[in-house]
Design a protein around this motif. Sequence first.
Motif, PDB file in Angstrom:
ATOM      1  N   GLU A   1      -1.366  -4.618  -3.259  1.00  0.00           N
ATOM      2  CA  GLU A   1      -1.538  -5.360  -2.005  1.00  0.00           C
ATOM      3  C   GLU A   1      -1.333  -6.860  -2.161  1.00  0.00           C
ATOM      4  OE1 GLU A   1      -6.401  -5.603  -2.194  1.00  0.00           O
ATOM      5  OE2 GLU A   1      -5.495  -3.974  -1.050  1.00  0.00           O
TER       6      GLU A   1
ATOM      7  N   ALA B   1       2.876   0.024  -5.962  1.00  0.00           N
ATOM      8  CA  ALA B   1       1.630   0.171  -5.208  1.00  0.00           C
ATOM      9  C   ALA B   1       0.711  -1.018  -5.473  1.00  0.00           C
ATOM     10  CB  ALA B   1       0.940   1.474  -5.597  1.00  0.00           C
TER      11      ALA B   1
ATOM     12  N   GLY C   1       5.175   6.231  -9.465  1.00  0.00           N
ATOM     13  CA  GLY C   1       5.207   6.045  -8.017  1.00  0.00           C
ATOM     14  C   GLY C   1       5.801   4.735  -7.554  1.00  0.00           C
ATOM     15  N   SER C   2       6.513   4.018  -8.429  1.00  0.00           N
ATOM     16  CA  SER C   2       7.177   2.785  -8.024  1.00  0.00           C
ATOM     17  C   SER C   2       8.660   3.054  -7.785  1.00  0.00           C
ATOM     18  CB  SER C   2       7.002   1.701  -9.090  1.00  0.00           C
ATOM     19  OG  SER C   2       7.614   2.089 -10.303  1.00  0.00           O
TER      20      SER C   2
ATOM     21  N   ARG D   1       5.100  -2.652   6.948  1.00  0.00           N
ATOM     22  CA  ARG D   1       3.952  -2.556   6.028  1.00  0.00           C
ATOM     23  C   ARG D   1       3.813  -3.803   5.166  1.00  0.00           C
ATOM     24  NH1 ARG D   1       6.435   1.728   7.333  1.00  0.00           N
ATOM     25  NH2 ARG D   1       5.285   3.551   8.050  1.00  0.00           N
TER      26      ARG D   1
ATOM     27  N   ALA E   1       0.817  -1.219   0.000  1.00  0.00           N
ATOM     28  CA  ALA E   1       0.000   0.000   0.000  1.00  0.00           C
ATOM     29  C   ALA E   1       0.851   1.270   0.000  1.00  0.00           C
ATOM     30  CB  ALA E   1      -0.944  -0.001   1.198  1.00  0.00           C
ATOM     31  N   GLU E   2       2.012   1.235   0.647  1.00  0.00           N
ATOM     32  CA  GLU E   2       2.869   2.418   0.743  1.00  0.00           C
ATOM     33  C   GLU E   2       4.273   2.076   0.245  1.00  0.00           C
ATOM     34  OE1 GLU E   2       1.700   4.976   4.422  1.00  0.00           O
ATOM     35  OE2 GLU E   2       1.612   2.882   5.054  1.00  0.00           O
ATOM     36  N   PRO E   3       4.454   2.040  -1.079  1.00  0.00           N
ATOM     37  CA  PRO E   3       5.731   1.570  -1.626  1.00  0.00           C
ATOM     38  C   PRO E   3       6.945   2.384  -1.194  1.00  0.00           C
ATOM     39  CG  PRO E   3       4.323   2.503  -3.349  1.00  0.00           C
ATOM     40  CD  PRO E   3       3.481   2.355  -2.130  1.00  0.00           C
ATOM     41  N   GLU E   4       6.801   3.712  -1.053  1.00  0.00           N
ATOM     42  CA  GLU E   4       7.954   4.520  -0.686  1.00  0.00           C
ATOM     43  C   GLU E   4       8.461   4.168   0.705  1.00  0.00           C
ATOM     44  OE1 GLU E   4       9.481   9.164  -0.642  1.00  0.00           O
ATOM     45  OE2 GLU E   4       7.383   8.714  -1.087  1.00  0.00           O
ATOM     46  N   LEU E   5       7.536   3.978   1.653  1.00  0.00           N
ATOM     47  CA  LEU E   5       7.940   3.621   3.011  1.00  0.00           C
ATOM     48  C   LEU E   5       8.503   2.206   3.065  1.00  0.00           C
ATOM     49  CD1 LEU E   5       4.978   5.217   4.989  1.00  0.00           C
ATOM     50  CD2 LEU E   5       7.274   6.134   4.651  1.00  0.00           C
ATOM     51  N   SER E   6       7.930   1.299   2.278  1.00  0.00           N
ATOM     52  CA  SER E   6       8.413  -0.084   2.278  1.00  0.00           C
ATOM     53  C   SER E   6       9.793  -0.203   1.656  1.00  0.00           C
ATOM     54  CB  SER E   6       7.429  -0.995   1.540  1.00  0.00           C
ATOM     55  OG  SER E   6       6.280  -1.230   2.316  1.00  0.00           O
TER      56      SER E   6
END
Length: 213
Positions: free
Chosen positions: A57, A55, A39-40, A195, A16-21
């Motif tokens: 799940e 992004a 956004g990847s 996450r 759900a939150e690729p940047e944080l992961s």
Amino acid sequence: MPVSSCGLRRLELSVAEPELSVDFFARVLGWVVIAEPGGSFSGWVGDRLAAQVVAGERGWHLFFGDAEPRGLKGNSSVDGGRVLHGPWAPPPRHGEPCWVELMTESSEDGYWLAELGWDSRSAAEDFVLFTSARHGEPRAVAGRLTTSRAEGWQTYFAVDDVAAACARVSELDGRVLVEPTTVPTGLIALIEGPRGGSCVLLEKPAGWGGAWS
């Protein structure tokens, strides 16, 4: 009979939150992160792609290398192009994929042998090695463990020090699901990011598959 797949083309983590992961895994595995369109993100070890984070799940998705792209059972597909990780690739460095293992309650070895052109041999109770002879003598390309604990393909990453990597996971609010323990593959630990995205860490594998190489 398809041409035998000789390893992993690429790995993709869908969360759900690729940047944080990707930041979590980069700090544990030492990746250099590049932001991609849409956004990847991609995580690199030297000049080799370790994984892409996008992004979604569905968690980890494995792409085996072969000539004909197609979907497979479970969290896997076939993708055309050069295989980056496998028994004929350079030895895995810290942060790179170093093994994949199918966790399943019921053996469907025939499916994978037919789809990916592999052979199989029993290596231990409830454990089978899938082998490829794509470039000569058969080499271990993946494993299959019969277990009721999980389903799907499990990804392994090489680390220089499993205990230190686990300490880093805890510092970054990840979870150590299985503390460092020795199994036939080598010294491992099972971790999960805050996450999602559980994976196995394998200490200092000499080659693809650790002790199976």
